[in-house]
Design an enzyme around this catalytic site. Sequence first.
Site, PDB file in Angstrom:
ATOM      1  N   SER A   1      44.798  28.712  41.059  1.00  0.00           N
ATOM      2  CA  SER A   1      45.536  29.965  41.195  1.00  0.00           C
ATOM      3  C   SER A   1      46.629  29.817  42.265  1.00  0.00           C
ATOM      4  O   SER A   1      47.412  28.880  42.221  1.00  0.00           O
ATOM      5  CB  SER A   1      44.541  31.093  41.522  1.00  0.00           C
TER       6      SER A   1
ATOM      7  N   ARG B   1      40.625  45.505  45.032  1.00  0.00           N
ATOM      8  CA  ARG B   1      39.693  44.454  44.654  1.00  0.00           C
ATOM      9  C   ARG B   1      39.047  44.732  43.301  1.00  0.00           C
ATOM     10  O   ARG B   1      38.824  43.831  42.500  1.00  0.00           O
ATOM     11  CB  ARG B   1      38.618  44.304  45.726  1.00  0.00           C
TER      12      ARG B   1
ATOM     13  N   ASP C   1      41.482  32.562  30.401  1.00  0.00           N
ATOM     14  CA  ASP C   1      42.217  33.064  31.570  1.00  0.00           C
ATOM     15  C   ASP C   1      43.437  33.842  31.074  1.00  0.00           C
ATOM     16  O   ASP C   1      44.383  33.252  30.551  1.00  0.00           O
ATOM     17  CB  ASP C   1      42.642  31.870  32.433  1.00  0.00           C
TER      18      ASP C   1
ATOM     19  N   HIS D   1      39.972  33.858  34.581  1.00  0.00           N
ATOM     20  CA  HIS D   1      40.673  33.196  35.672  1.00  0.00           C
ATOM     21  C   HIS D   1      39.690  32.576  36.663  1.00  0.00           C
ATOM     22  O   HIS D   1      39.949  31.518  37.240  1.00  0.00           O
ATOM     23  CB  HIS D   1      41.558  34.225  36.375  1.00  0.00           C
ATOM     24  N   ASP D   2      38.553  33.218  36.862  1.00  0.00           N
ATOM     25  CA  ASP D   2      37.548  32.722  37.810  1.00  0.00           C
ATOM     26  C   ASP D   2      36.907  31.413  37.372  1.00  0.00           C
ATOM     27  O   ASP D   2      36.137  30.822  38.142  1.00  0.00           O
ATOM     28  CB  ASP D   2      36.445  33.772  38.000  1.00  0.00           C
TER      29      ASP D   2
END
Lengths: 374, 374
Positions: B153, B223, B318, B351-352
């Site tokens: 990222s 968040r 992602d 994405h994680d």
Amino acid sequence: MPGQSVGVVESRRAHFDQALHLRSGGVLPAYDLVYETYGTLNAAKSNAILVCHALSGHHHVAGHYADQPDNVGWWDNIVGPGRPLDTDRFFVVGVNNPGGCHGSTGPSSLNPATGKPWGADFPMVAVIDWVHAQARLADLLGIDSWAVIMGGSLGGMQALRWSVTYPERVRNAIVIAAAPKLSAQNIAFNDVARQAILTDPDFHGGNYYEHNTRPVRGLRLARMLGHITYLSDDQMGEKFGRELRNSAFSFGFGVEFEVESYLRHQGDKFAGYFDANTYLLMTKALDYFDPAREDNGNLTATMARSKANFLCVSFSTDWRFSPARSKEMVAALLANGRDVSYAEISLNFGHDSFLMDDAHYHGVIDAYLRNIKL
Amino acid sequence: MPGQSVGVVESRRAHFDQALHLRSGGVLPAYDLVYETYGTLNAAKSNAILVCHALSGHHHVAGHYADQPDNVGWWDNIVGPGRPLDTDRFFVVGVNNPGGCHGSTGPSSLNPATGKPWGADFPMVAVIDWVHAQARLADLLGIDSWAVIMGGSLGGMQALRWSVTYPERVRNAIVIAAAPKLSAQNIAFNDVARQAILTDPDFHGGNYYEHNTRPVRGLRLARMLGHITYLSDDQMGEKFGRELRNSAFSFGFGVEFEVESYLRHQGDKFAGYFDANTYLLMTKALDYFDPAREDNGNLTATMARSKANFLCVSFSTDWRFSPARSKEMVAALLANGRDVSYAEISLNFGHDSFLMDDAHYHGVIDAYLRNIKL
């Protein structure tokens, strides 16, 4: 856009004295519905189309008010003489749902029990409650059976719900850019939007009317976030790209990129007129919507109760309710041998495509409606 | 997970007296960097790997502290003897970037000019500033040339930036789940997150430290929203679906669905320790990142300045930085005849995924690193 607008329209108000018992266990002892109609109900009362609105929509579907020429209905491009919802042939009805903030009884209305705005005491409303309220409006208008019930997004969900709750009263359902239930991601976005409102210090537990304030910050954030999910990534890229507001970076927290300017403007505009409690209620109605829940998740069993013919429409770039979600409904209808048409339209406007004036999209709706026998 | 953890580690602090002139025009007159190292720098000083952190990351990449056995580094699963970043072979460095909130000089540090926390006066930092700061740390450690600079990222963006800013000092760049610049949608999500913080009444224009408060509401919303974009729709569906917290609907605004419980918990946890000003700075650094801007948008021209070999890795689910975004970098490198490997990993974690311990993913990294000559 072929055809014409319906021109000057008026909204009407109907009062219902009979209590509305809600899915949540709450009760509306009495309520008003504001609505509009376009075209003429035929003698057989067989040409009525109900247009259901989505999260931020309302009863003002088409035309404009005599004293507000710029206040054009949200789906004006599809309604009128020579348009797909041809008012020379159909009698079109738009209604603001209970819990709304455009004239029908909602959280900002006075609670007869207290003489103060309902606020946090307004009961939670579900899609099925809206369907029951709309059914009473149909009774009032003398419409036993709708030729068509239709809508996009949350509006399409109402059409689906009608078809299984009042199967004898819906001959055709047009379900556009919708889903048979929300995904975890859909719920997650809704929850962030709600948390923005609920944690705004100006929310006052939902009773902000009495404090002469409104949770503008939270509502603005909710709308900004919503807007991202209504548009496609491609469209945002084409429309805004990485264009800067000024020629160089400002290295501050003001507007830097055009997309920020757009989003903040949308948020500000919406927060200026929409009621936060209504936003909360509408997103919860979305989350709760899941007619197959009554059948242990078996959507085919649910759709077996419907007798309507269906047209389902999805859009290639809609990532909120993707084409795959429409196909779930189509599959459940096909499994029941129902008459269902399906169109996946290539349009670049994401979820908002359902509001767009596109020849292919409107052509599909037009062709379907032309084939309906009244 | 084959191999072992590096075990007990210690963080160190380096003070830099030389001013850091920033991309924004701002200046850090002096600054501290906290960092950690794992493994041993060889005599030729040719075996160093710099691991760059993403938005909420830091210098504690691997291992744990003697007095905090549960405080395990954020990328522990890939670093250690026998792991892809094999500390029997490599000397691995993690560093907290300026502007951070984990020990390096940032908005909560004391501004020497005022004796108060920097707060809103902390200058805007860009990826290239971090690269310059990291280069000085390399000087301190005696590392002329990194065997590898890598990250996921925003961390991957630092590796990319290093390769074109200090081409003689990077022999290999591993860029994971990254993009050569943010899309309009990426910026839009960041802006909603920032607006949540900036409009929180407890933000006090960034100087909340002096008010003994923190914009917890805004940071929590930021968040929650971020988390939705880190996960894939599929993964959220599999993990949470429409599972209810209780057996029936509660028809209230508390936690109804499990996904709400998860997101609110993530938001609360993060808001409890992370600094809101750092969050603002990190998201702006993401927005500004666009090395090809110096070449009128021609990424091929930009990458021509790099001399590194590249491994680019993307993940199938992602949607924040999709495989297509990695391919933009690969295409620009290929157009320059550079040595570039590319892997698109099928993993369900969105994405994680870059943080996950997956045999195929780690196998690709491991194979690449094994082929590097030191």
